[in-house]
Design an enzyme around this catalytic site. Structure first.
Site, short mmCIF file in Angstrom:
data_model
loop_
_atom_site.label_atom_id
_atom_site.label_comp_id
_atom_site.label_asym_id
_atom_site.label_seq_id
_atom_site.Cartn_x
_atom_site.Cartn_y
_atom_site.Cartn_z
N ASP A 1 -7.18 4.22 12.62
CA ASP A 1 -5.44 4.70 12.28
C ASP A 1 -5.99 6.28 11.63
O ASP A 1 -4.69 6.77 12.37
CB ASP A 1 -5.00 4.15 11.75
CG ASP A 1 -3.87 2.64 12.25
OD1 ASP A 1 -4.02 2.94 13.95
OD2 ASP A 1 -3.31 1.55 11.71
N ASP B 1 1.23 -1.23 0.19
CA ASP B 1 0.11 0.25 0.30
C ASP B 1 0.71 1.38 -0.12
O ASP B 1 0.47 2.12 -1.32
CB ASP B 1 -1.17 -0.04 1.06
CG ASP B 1 -2.07 -1.10 0.86
OD1 ASP B 1 -1.65 -1.60 0.35
OD2 ASP B 1 -3.30 -1.03 1.58
N ARG C 1 0.23 5.32 17.23
CA ARG C 1 0.18 6.71 16.57
C ARG C 1 0.37 7.43 16.74
O ARG C 1 1.59 8.60 16.17
CB ARG C 1 -1.41 6.12 15.91
CG ARG C 1 -1.36 4.91 15.27
CD ARG C 1 -0.56 3.81 14.55
NE ARG C 1 -0.76 2.87 14.10
CZ ARG C 1 0.09 2.01 13.49
NH1 ARG C 1 1.15 1.75 13.69
NH2 ARG C 1 -0.73 0.63 12.75
N SER D 1 -3.56 -9.10 7.64
CA SER D 1 -3.10 -8.30 7.68
C SER D 1 -2.10 -8.34 9.00
O SER D 1 -2.65 -8.54 10.46
CB SER D 1 -3.36 -7.14 7.52
OG SER D 1 -4.10 -6.94 8.48
#
Length: 410
Positions: free
Chosen positions: A124, A15, A95, A180
């Site tokens: 996210d 990605d 994050r 993932s």
């Protein structure tokens, strides 16, 4: 004129590799790739070369592990944060640190925008962008997955792989991926793919290769292992008598917890954007630290202070989960948490055995536990007169008697 600069949160996966190239072409901009080393281990190998080959003008790979452990994981564990009773917030807490460093790089490089590869369905995107909004409201954020133009170009994974092949982008990917994964110092999370079926048993023997940090409890050692954790003001500062910094504590606890099959969680959680999501987590070291910290608090923390702090756990955990780490309300709660931890010092002994953390002792120089008062034998301190409990009970029963009397007379 100099080109616009964009700082991209870059992982090296399919990605963000596609996004790097797409941003460069779409915005005719210089792309500065940034990767935070927060404990991904071998996932960082070759990232700089890959980013440059994909078109990045500059690459930052910053070791933030010490800061992550000291300024993010430890304060969160002091707060007893646990989202929806199970999740130790391993992805959530990383994050804001990434957002903070991206802002710093953007300032240093004169970049006008920050970009990320988070999807429009996940948490996210919110965490990154709320962090940037709090720290640098003047910096724009580009979220390609929320742009129709990008989604039209890449409606699926096959189109992304074809784009990578066409442009010589060095990514390793296949059209079929079973799940993932996101890894850092605190945990590994697994989601999507086969895990989207909540009936799928991730713990089954045939799926054991998925887990990277922990042995399955069935395969863990048959002999228990004892561990002493020393705390000072709510922070673990030593293991088995060896003084360690927060990063070293986390690394050692991950090793020990993983060995004994500790810290696996399989849950369906509520995302901030409104949907439910199934996630599987490995948090071996964090689970030991969380359990031992709570045990340390049990003999050092005043009852009403603990009740007050505990009443804020859900609120605090939700703030972290939803991306409000830099919000004034989180900072205010953290100040209360810090005050509550000033006497949380001493040593906790635990026994690690086949996925379990078993309490094996606790002591503290500032313990509030007094065996002379708590004993069922004669109290040598004369601090407690059992007869006093009569009036105590009578006063607490008064409102109950009044309420019952009113109901009976209706």
């Amino acid at each position: 004129m100099a080109k616009e600069k964009i700082v991209l949160a870059y992982s090296g996966g399919l990605d963000t590799s596609i996004i790097l190239k797409w941003l460069k072409e779409t915005y005719d901009a210089e792309i500065i790739a940034f990767t935070a080393d927060i404990g991904q281990k071998e996932e960082l190998d070759g990232l700089e070369e890959k980013a440059l080959a994909t078109g990045a003008s500059k690459v930052y790979i910053d070791d933030l592990r010490d800061e992550f452990a000291k300024d993010f994981i430890y304060p969160m564990f002091q707060a007893g944060a646990l989202y929806e009773g199970q999740y130790l917030l391993g992805t959530s807490i990383a994050r804001p640190l990434i957002a903070k460093r991206m802002v710093e790089i953007a300032r240093a490089e004169g970049a006008t925008a920050i970009a990320h590869g988070a999807t429009g369905k996940g948490n996210d995107q919110v965490r990154f962008e709320l962090g940037v909004a709090a720290l640098a409201p003047d910096i724009d954020v580009i979220a390609p997955w929320r742009l129709e133009e990008f989604r039209n170009d890449f409606p699926g994974r096959a189109e992304m792989i074809a784009f990578a092949e066409k442009h010589g982008i060095p990514v390793t990917a296949s059209a079929a991926k079973p799940y993932s994964m996101d890894r850092n110092l605190l945990h590994i999370s697994y989601e999507s793919g086969v895990l989207e079926d909540p009936w799928f048993d991730a713990s089954a023997p045939e799926n054991k290769e998925m887990f990277l940090l922990s042995a399955s409890p069935e395969d863990a050692p048959d002999e228990a292992e004892y561990l002493d954790l020393e705390f000072a003001q709510g922070n673990c500062v030593a293991l088995n008598g060896e003084k360690l910094n927060p990063l070293q504590v986390m690394e050692k606890l991950n090793e020990l917890g993983g060995k004994h099959g500790i810290g696996r969680v399989d849950m369906v959680e509520n995302r901030f954007v409104g949907m439910k999501s199934r996630g599987v987590y490995e948090t071996p070291g964090g689970t030991i630290l969380f359990t031992a910290h709570r045990k340390m608090e049990s003999i050092t923390m005043d009852r009403e202070v603990m009740n007050l702090r505990d009443s804020l756990i859900t609120r605090y955990s939700t703030l972290v989960y939803n991306g409000f780490w830099f919000a004034p309300e989180r900072l205010a709660v953290q100040a209360l948490v810090t005050e509550s931890q000033k006497n949380v010092s001493g040593t906790v002994r635990v026994k690690l055995y086949k996925g379990n953390i078993i309490a094996a002792g606790v002591k503290s120089p500032v313990s509030l536990y007094n065996p002379d008062i708590a004993t069922m034998e004669a109290d040598p301190t004369q601090a407690y007169d059992q007869g006093d409990a009569t009036g105590f009970i009578r006063l607490n029963a008064l409102r109950l008697k009044v309420s019952t009397g009113v109901e009976q007379n209706q």
